[in-house]
Design an enzyme around this catalytic site. Structure first.
Site, PDB file in Angstrom:
ATOM      1  CB  SER A   1      27.253  16.912   5.512  1.00 42.77           C
ATOM      2  OG  SER A   1      26.540  16.009   4.945  1.00 42.77           O
TER       3      SER A   1
ATOM      4  CE  LYS B   1      26.927  12.183   3.596  1.00 45.32           C
ATOM      5  NZ  LYS B   1      27.579  11.866   5.103  1.00 45.32           N
TER       6      LYS B   1
ATOM      7  CG  ASP C   1      27.916  10.808   8.706  1.00 48.30           C
ATOM      8  OD1 ASP C   1      28.201  11.816   8.109  1.00 48.30           O
ATOM      9  OD2 ASP C   1      27.330  10.717   9.672  1.00 48.30           O
TER      10      ASP C   1
ATOM     11  CG  ASP D   1      30.301  15.569  12.499  1.00 49.13           C
ATOM     12  OD1 ASP D   1      31.045  15.259  13.485  1.00 49.13           O
ATOM     13  OD2 ASP D   1      30.258  16.444  12.022  1.00 49.13           O
TER      14      ASP D   1
END
Length: 216
Positions: free
Chosen positions: A107, A137, A11, A13
């Site tokens: 995302s 997600k 991921d 952030d």
């Protein structure tokens, strides 16, 4: 414990970089522009979810596309103003990996993800963004797409995440999960291994793959 894998999926952030201050700043301005009350805004989970899903939770369907474009503009414009910084351990950990062994799975939209990554000098060979999937997600689609892009079986992948939604996506994809307590408490994170951030891990690259272990 030691974890062995053929590919590492990160991921962005909260895992590689921190943009929490920017996110809070930009989304607060966005909410005010669209007349969303603080009470209504506080009930929506922001972290680790695509902007389109957040906007759909708060606004009529007809204005969601325009609203998503607006928050993307706000966040991209905020990047040069201290909107992103590397988290501890990120640079050293990524530098220890061959480019074909890892991917970023975010995302955020591709435009926003690339702006944040470029600002801190991270240039992934493989990037899966919100634009690339139909379900974000906690659906496993983003991580399964990353595994296909790298040509690796999902069972041979390790997911690095800071948010419950991302960890749920990794588990649903059949992958090993590593949680970082950069944005959530350890007791809020369901993962195979929980560490404070990437500085707590070492990676050893071998002919068989990558061996990940907590630093002593």
């Amino acid at each position: 414990m030691k974890i062995r894998a053929h590919a590492l999926l990160f991921d962005n952030d909260g895992t590689l970089v921190s943009s929490l201050a920017s996110v809070d700043r930009c989304w607060a301005r966005w909410a005010a522009e669209y007349g969303i009350t603080p009470e209504a805004f506080a009930r929506v989970e922001l972290h680790g979810r695509p902007a389109a899903e957040i906007a759909a939770d708060l606004l009529p369907a007809g204005i969601v596309p325009e609203a998503v474009a607006r928050i993307e503009d706000l966040e991209v414009d905020d990047v040069p103003d201290g909107g992103v910084e590397l988290l501890p351990g990120t640079r050293a950990f990524l530098d220890s990996l061959p480019a074909e062994r890892w991917a970023v799975v975010t995302s955020a939209t591709r435009r926003l993800a690339e702006a944040r990554l470029e600002a801190v000098g991270i240039l992934p060979k493989t990037l899966v963004a919100a634009d690339d999937v139909t379900r974000g997600k906690p659906d496993p689609e983003p991580y399964l797409l990353a595994a296909r892009s790298l040509g690796v079986d999902p069972a041979d992948c390790v997911v690095f995440e800071d948010a419950p939604a991302g960890l749920a996506a990794g588990r649903a994809a059949g992958m090993t999960t590593v949680a970082l307590t950069t944005t959530h408490r350890a007791d809020e994170l369901h993962a195979d291994l929980v560490v404070k951030d990437l500085s707590a891990l070492s990676a050893l690259v071998t002919e068989q793959g990558v061996e990940i272990a907590p630093r002593s």
